[in-house]
Design a protein around this motif. Structure first.
Motif, PDB file in Angstrom:
ATOM      1  N   GLY A   1       0.823  -1.208   0.000  1.00 24.19           N
ATOM      2  CA  GLY A   1       0.000   0.000   0.000  1.00 24.19           C
ATOM      3  C   GLY A   1       0.852   1.252   0.000  1.00 24.19           C
ATOM      4  N   GLU A   2       0.227   2.394   0.263  1.00 23.12           N
ATOM      5  CA  GLU A   2       0.952   3.660   0.227  1.00 23.12           C
ATOM      6  C   GLU A   2       1.929   3.795   1.377  1.00 23.12           C
ATOM      7  OE1 GLU A   2      -1.455   7.089  -0.194  1.00 23.12           O
ATOM      8  OE2 GLU A   2      -2.480   6.399  -1.995  1.00 23.12           O
ATOM      9  N   THR A   3       1.674   3.126   2.498  1.00 17.24           N
ATOM     10  CA  THR A   3       2.578   3.193   3.640  1.00 17.24           C
ATOM     11  C   THR A   3       3.001   1.789   4.044  1.00 17.24           C
ATOM     12  OG1 THR A   3       0.702   3.185   5.190  1.00 17.24           O
ATOM     13  CG2 THR A   3       1.577   5.336   4.501  1.00 17.24           C
ATOM     14  N   HIS A   4       4.188   1.711   4.645  1.00 13.61           N
ATOM     15  CA  HIS A   4       4.723   0.429   5.101  1.00 13.61           C
ATOM     16  C   HIS A   4       4.197   0.139   6.503  1.00 13.61           C
ATOM     17  CE1 HIS A   4       7.228  -2.855   6.067  1.00 13.61           C
ATOM     18  NE2 HIS A   4       8.166  -2.183   6.694  1.00 13.61           N
ATOM     19  N   LYS A   5       3.529  -1.007   6.680  1.00 10.37           N
ATOM     20  CA  LYS A   5       2.894  -1.324   7.963  1.00 10.37           C
ATOM     21  C   LYS A   5       3.498  -2.548   8.641  1.00 10.37           C
ATOM     22  CE  LYS A   5      -1.529   0.528   6.335  1.00 10.37           C
ATOM     23  NZ  LYS A   5      -2.972   0.224   6.054  1.00 10.37           N
ATOM     24  N   GLY A   6       4.665  -2.965   8.240  1.00  7.93           N
ATOM     25  CA  GLY A   6       5.285  -4.120   8.879  1.00  7.93           C
ATOM     26  C   GLY A   6       5.478  -5.245   7.894  1.00  7.93           C
ATOM     27  N   GLY A   7       4.725  -6.352   8.052  1.00  8.03           N
ATOM     28  CA  GLY A   7       4.908  -7.520   7.199  1.00  8.03           C
ATOM     29  C   GLY A   7       4.137  -7.459   5.908  1.00  8.03           C
ATOM     30  N   ASP A   8       4.099  -6.283   5.267  1.00  9.10           N
ATOM     31  CA  ASP A   8       3.329  -6.126   4.029  1.00  9.10           C
ATOM     32  C   ASP A   8       4.217  -5.947   2.809  1.00  9.10           C
ATOM     33  OD1 ASP A   8       4.322  -3.635   4.706  1.00  9.10           O
ATOM     34  OD2 ASP A   8       2.563  -2.549   3.969  1.00  9.10           O
ATOM     35  N   LEU A   9       5.470  -6.384   2.897  1.00 10.49           N
ATOM     36  CA  LEU A   9       6.409  -6.158   1.796  1.00 10.49           C
ATOM     37  C   LEU A   9       6.296  -7.244   0.732  1.00 10.49           C
ATOM     38  CD1 LEU A   9       9.653  -5.047   3.678  1.00 10.49           C
ATOM     39  CD2 LEU A   9       7.892  -3.622   2.621  1.00 10.49           C
ATOM     40  N   VAL A  10       6.415  -6.827  -0.520  1.00  8.06           N
ATOM     41  CA  VAL A  10       6.550  -7.746  -1.645  1.00  8.06           C
ATOM     42  C   VAL A  10       7.865  -7.432  -2.343  1.00  8.06           C
ATOM     43  CG1 VAL A  10       4.086  -8.093  -1.979  1.00  8.06           C
ATOM     44  CG2 VAL A  10       5.228  -6.206  -3.137  1.00  8.06           C
ATOM     45  N   CYS A  11       8.368  -8.393  -3.105  1.00 13.33           N
ATOM     46  CA  CYS A  11       9.694  -8.270  -3.713  1.00 13.33           C
ATOM     47  C   CYS A  11       9.568  -8.118  -5.237  1.00 13.33           C
ATOM     48  CB  CYS A  11      10.513  -9.508  -3.372  1.00 13.33           C
ATOM     49  SG  CYS A  11      12.254  -9.345  -3.771  1.00 13.33           S
ATOM     50  N   TYR A  12      10.180  -7.056  -5.766  1.00  9.97           N
ATOM     51  CA  TYR A  12      10.207  -6.786  -7.206  1.00  9.97           C
ATOM     52  C   TYR A  12      11.634  -6.929  -7.728  1.00  9.97           C
ATOM     53  CZ  TYR A  12       5.533  -4.579  -7.006  1.00  9.97           C
ATOM     54  OH  TYR A  12       4.197  -4.324  -6.855  1.00  9.97           O
ATOM     55  N   SER A  13      11.769  -7.267  -9.013  1.00 10.64           N
ATOM     56  CA  SER A  13      13.094  -7.327  -9.646  1.00 10.64           C
ATOM     57  C   SER A  13      12.975  -6.923 -11.115  1.00 10.64           C
ATOM     58  CB  SER A  13      13.691  -8.729  -9.530  1.00 10.64           C
ATOM     59  OG  SER A  13      12.895  -9.677 -10.220  1.00 10.64           O
ATOM     60  N   TRP A  14      14.064  -6.370 -11.647  1.00  9.57           N
ATOM     61  CA  TRP A  14      14.113  -6.018 -13.073  1.00  9.57           C
ATOM     62  C   TRP A  14      15.556  -5.815 -13.510  1.00  9.57           C
ATOM     63  CZ3 TRP A  14      12.933  -2.745  -9.153  1.00  9.57           C
ATOM     64  CH2 TRP A  14      13.490  -1.452  -9.136  1.00  9.57           C
ATOM     65  N   GLY A  15      15.756  -5.794 -14.834  1.00  5.39           N
ATOM     66  CA  GLY A  15      17.104  -5.659 -15.397  1.00  5.39           C
ATOM     67  C   GLY A  15      17.472  -6.895 -16.203  1.00  5.39           C
ATOM     68  N   ASN A  16      18.760  -7.121 -16.351  1.00  6.38           N
ATOM     69  CA  ASN A  16      19.220  -8.297 -17.085  1.00  6.38           C
ATOM     70  C   ASN A  16      18.922  -9.563 -16.286  1.00  6.38           C
ATOM     71  OD1 ASN A  16      20.291  -9.751 -19.167  1.00  6.38           O
ATOM     72  ND2 ASN A  16      22.424  -9.197 -18.777  1.00  6.38           N
ATOM     73  N   ASN A  17      18.660 -10.639 -16.991  1.00  5.61           N
ATOM     74  CA  ASN A  17      18.231 -11.873 -16.328  1.00  5.61           C
ATOM     75  C   ASN A  17      18.861 -13.092 -16.968  1.00  5.61           C
ATOM     76  OD1 ASN A  17      16.666 -13.307 -14.418  1.00  5.61           O
ATOM     77  ND2 ASN A  17      15.017 -13.633 -15.889  1.00  5.61           N
ATOM     78  N   ASN A  18      20.053 -12.894 -17.556  1.00  7.14           N
ATOM     79  CA  ASN A  18      20.673 -13.974 -18.326  1.00  7.14           C
ATOM     80  C   ASN A  18      21.057 -15.186 -17.483  1.00  7.14           C
ATOM     81  OD1 ASN A  18      22.529 -12.276 -17.098  1.00  7.14           O
ATOM     82  ND2 ASN A  18      24.142 -12.697 -18.594  1.00  7.14           N
ATOM     83  N   HIS A  19      21.161 -15.009 -16.158  1.00  3.94           N
ATOM     84  CA  HIS A  19      21.490 -16.131 -15.276  1.00  3.94           C
ATOM     85  C   HIS A  19      20.334 -16.481 -14.336  1.00  3.94           C
ATOM     86  CE1 HIS A  19      25.635 -15.834 -16.660  1.00  3.94           C
ATOM     87  NE2 HIS A  19      25.631 -14.539 -16.357  1.00  3.94           N
ATOM     88  N   GLY A  20      19.184 -15.853 -14.549  1.00  4.35           N
ATOM     89  CA  GLY A  20      18.058 -16.090 -13.652  1.00  4.35           C
ATOM     90  C   GLY A  20      18.109 -15.276 -12.387  1.00  4.35           C
ATOM     91  N   GLN A  21      18.915 -14.202 -12.370  1.00  3.12           N
ATOM     92  CA  GLN A  21      19.125 -13.409 -11.155  1.00  3.12           C
ATOM     93  C   GLN A  21      17.902 -12.608 -10.724  1.00  3.12           C
ATOM     94  OE1 GLN A  21      20.803 -13.078 -14.143  1.00  3.12           O
ATOM     95  NE2 GLN A  21      21.806 -11.087 -14.297  1.00  3.12           N
ATOM     96  N   LEU A  22      16.853 -12.581 -11.565  1.00  4.54           N
ATOM     97  CA  LEU A  22      15.627 -11.880 -11.180  1.00  4.54           C
ATOM     98  C   LEU A  22      14.666 -12.781 -10.400  1.00  4.54           C
ATOM     99  CD1 LEU A  22      14.801  -9.759 -14.363  1.00  4.54           C
ATOM    100  CD2 LEU A  22      16.250  -9.186 -12.399  1.00  4.54           C
ATOM    101  N   GLY A  23      14.914 -14.085 -10.380  1.00  2.00           N
ATOM    102  CA  GLY A  23      14.097 -14.995  -9.582  1.00  2.00           C
ATOM    103  C   GLY A  23      12.688 -15.174 -10.106  1.00  2.00           C
ATOM    104  N   LEU A  24      12.490 -14.978 -11.421  1.00  2.00           N
ATOM    105  CA  LEU A  24      11.154 -15.020 -12.009  1.00  2.00           C
ATOM    106  C   LEU A  24      10.861 -16.332 -12.734  1.00  2.00           C
ATOM    107  CD1 LEU A  24      11.140 -11.385 -13.425  1.00  2.00           C
ATOM    108  CD2 LEU A  24      10.072 -12.197 -11.311  1.00  2.00           C
ATOM    109  N   GLY A  25      11.769 -17.311 -12.615  1.00  3.80           N
ATOM    110  CA  GLY A  25      11.536 -18.616 -13.214  1.00  3.80           C
ATOM    111  C   GLY A  25      11.975 -18.753 -14.651  1.00  3.80           C
TER     112      GLY A  25
END
Length: 551
Positions: free
Chosen positions: A207-231
């Motif tokens: 959401g707009e503010t961080h309330k504790g255990g509400d974090l999600v993980c995003y990744s972007w950029g080069n992914n030639n070795h799978g370093q983005l963790g997106l499968g």
């Protein structure tokens, strides 16, 4: 030393954060000072020169007034610092704009400008004239990142492009010389961010503010070795959620670190928060064992490092180029990856059973009397070939790995494959402590007249004594492994006779050394002997060439 009984007078000795670059280290102290040591090329130490520094030195040469820092981060060849007024400072290499200015390399800290708020115009977001304060900074590779006080993310340097490469084109980074906002997280709060050579991973609130255990993980950029963790290994030019750490997942990520082409995340299960149990996840390039999974295969999805114990809380994680380290709250430290978890230490020599890359976590032993654990650990930081650990609630620093250019901060340029103490607090802090005593001795032994000449003479004596004290402390550190601090550090032979029996003191030191210290002395001797032989060989070659030219 425990934190009990400390006060503002020794806050300058307490390290609250460290950062490691390719071959340099930064340390932030409780009084808002930044110290640096290691390789000085490109001005990455911020000392006003490109000289290497074997000991921690204070970064202060460019400030016209007192600046109090609250954050530091190190890229490969550049450094970032955040001051308490929300301003960002940068120094070092600027080939790709990683300093946030369109100019040359900087040998001293310079102010990064261009952080402005956002305004809505015709349904689109644009920069406004309102200046924003920055709350955290992060550097990695040739890239720089910052999070402002409203949770927006900024990026500059050698950055992933915003447009996908056309068919047949290879992925390439785009130099960006001024901080640019990442628009994708508008309406959310970016809490933490990390970056490798070509990819970025961020922990963002739902959401707009961080309330504790509400974090999600995003990744972007080069992914030639799978370093983005997106499968998969497909490039992403815009942030994508890693499914393992999305809003529906039972796992909540709380720390993230990036190596050159791999990623490590610390996460806990939502229902297990009270038990303080957590897991280390890794993905990306694995050919040197930097994923800690017992294999050299790449992983395009997050996998748990199962060799780590499950009943401890991991307080810190960091990635070097090709190695990873984690620290637990009870004082255990593990490393894995290239060269037995040391990183790019190609000269590392181990027994046959220990040699090669560490495919699973290797426990790093503390050599102090209280056992193998490190007391009150705070943070670990990994460079290309060295690792730095903050312990004792910030009052002690350890380092190990490749030591050339003084990157270990122990006054030497040798490699140390086991933890060795950084000369902390810095040497000049000891001189400051001893200075009043020196001045009082001068005043008691000198005839002080009121004329200017006598005052100048005394000032010169004070300066010479300070230099002598520094020289003595450096020699003491080289022989006994720590700077001269108090009268008890004076060798016994010097106390009794007024002369220093080096042979006797050397024998006494050898007798008191344990097996680990003796092995380190042996490595130091071998390194010194190799250096002498190299010099002799180079001189012989020069003489032979000279004779050939003359004939």
């Amino acid at each position: 030393m425990s934190e009990t009984g400390t006060n503002i007078n020794n806050s300058g000795r307490k390290v609250i954060s460290v950062a490691a670059g390719e071959a340099h280290t930064l340390a932030l102290t409780g009084d808002g000072s930044v110290y640096s040591w290691g390789r000085g090329t490109f001005g990455r130490l911020g000392t006003g020169s490109e000289l290497d520094r074997l000991f921690p030195v204070k970064v202060e040469s460019s400030f016209t007034e007192r600046v109090k820092f609250v954050g530091v981060s190190a890229g490969a060849y550049h450094s970032l610092a955040l001051s308490d007024d929300g301003l960002v400072w940068s120094w070092g290499q600027n080939t790709y704009g990683q300093l946030g200015v369109n100019g040359e390399n900087s040998l001293v800290p310079s102010l990064v400008k261009g952080f402005h708020g956002l305004s809505a115009t015709d349904g689109s977001l644009r920069k406004s004239d309102t200046a924003l304060k920055i709350s955290s900074v992060k550097a990695g590779g040739m890239m720089s990142l910052a999070i402002d006080d409203i949770g927006s993310l900024w990026i500059w340097g050698n950055c992933p492009p915003q447009d996908a490469p056309k068919e047949g084109e290879e992925f390439s980074l785009l130099p960006t010389y001024i901080p640019t906002p990442v628009w994708n997280f508008h309406g959310q709060t970016v809490v933490k961010v990390a970056c490798g050579s070509e990819h970025i991973v961020a922990l963002v609130s739902t959401g707009e503010t961080h309330k504790g255990g509400d974090l999600v993980c995003y990744s972007w950029g080069n992914n030639n070795h799978g370093q983005l963790g997106l499968g998969d290994t497909e490039i992403r030019t815009t942030p994508q959620i890693i499914e393992t750490f999305d809003s529906e997942s039972p796992w909540v990520a709380y720390e993230v670190a990036c190596g050159a082409f791999h990623t490590s995340i610390l996460a806990y299960k939502k229902e297990d928060l009270d038990s303080l149990k957590c897991v280390c996840w890794t993905f990306g390039l694995g050919e040197n064992g930097q994923l800690g999974l017992g294999t050299t295969k790449n992983m395009s999805q997050p996998k748990t490092v199962k060799s780590l114990p499950l009943n401890v809380w991991l307080v810190s994680v960091d990635c070097g180029l090709f190695h990873t380290s984690v620290v637990s709250s009870v004082g255990d430290v593990w490393s894995w990856g290239m060269e037995n978890g040391l990183g790019l230490c190609n000269e590392a020599s181990f027994t046959e059973s220990e040699g090669g890359d560490a495919l699973i976590p290797r426990l790093i032993q503390c050599k102090e009397q209280h056992g193998s654990k490190f007391s009150d650990p705070i943070q670990v930081a990994c460079g290309a070939a060295h690792t730095v650990l903050v312990t004792d609630n910030g009052y002690k620093l350890w380092s190990w790995g490749r030591g050339r250019s003084g990157v270990l901060g122990n006054g030497q340029v040798n490699d140390f494959f086991d933890p060795d103490l950084v000369l902390w607090p810095p040497l000049h802090e000891d001189f400051v402590k001893m200075e009043p005593q020196s001045i009082s001795i001068i005043k008691r032994t000198a005839i002080i007249d009121d004329d200017d000449k006598s005052s100048k003479d005394i000032t010169e004596i004070e300066k010479k004594l300070a230099i002598m004290e520094r020289y003595a402390s450096i020699l003491h550190g080289s022989i006994f492994g720590k700077p001269f601090e108090e009268e008890n550090d004076i060798p016994v032979s010097l106390q009794k006779s007024g002369s220093f029996d080096f042979g006797r003191e050397w024998e006494n030191m050898l007798e008191s050394c344990d097996q680990g210290k003796l092995l380190r002395l042996e490595m130091f001797y071998r390194g010194m002997l190799t250096g002498v032989k190299d010099k002799i060989m180079k001189k012989k070659i020069k003489e032979m060439i000279k004779e050939c030219i003359e004939s």
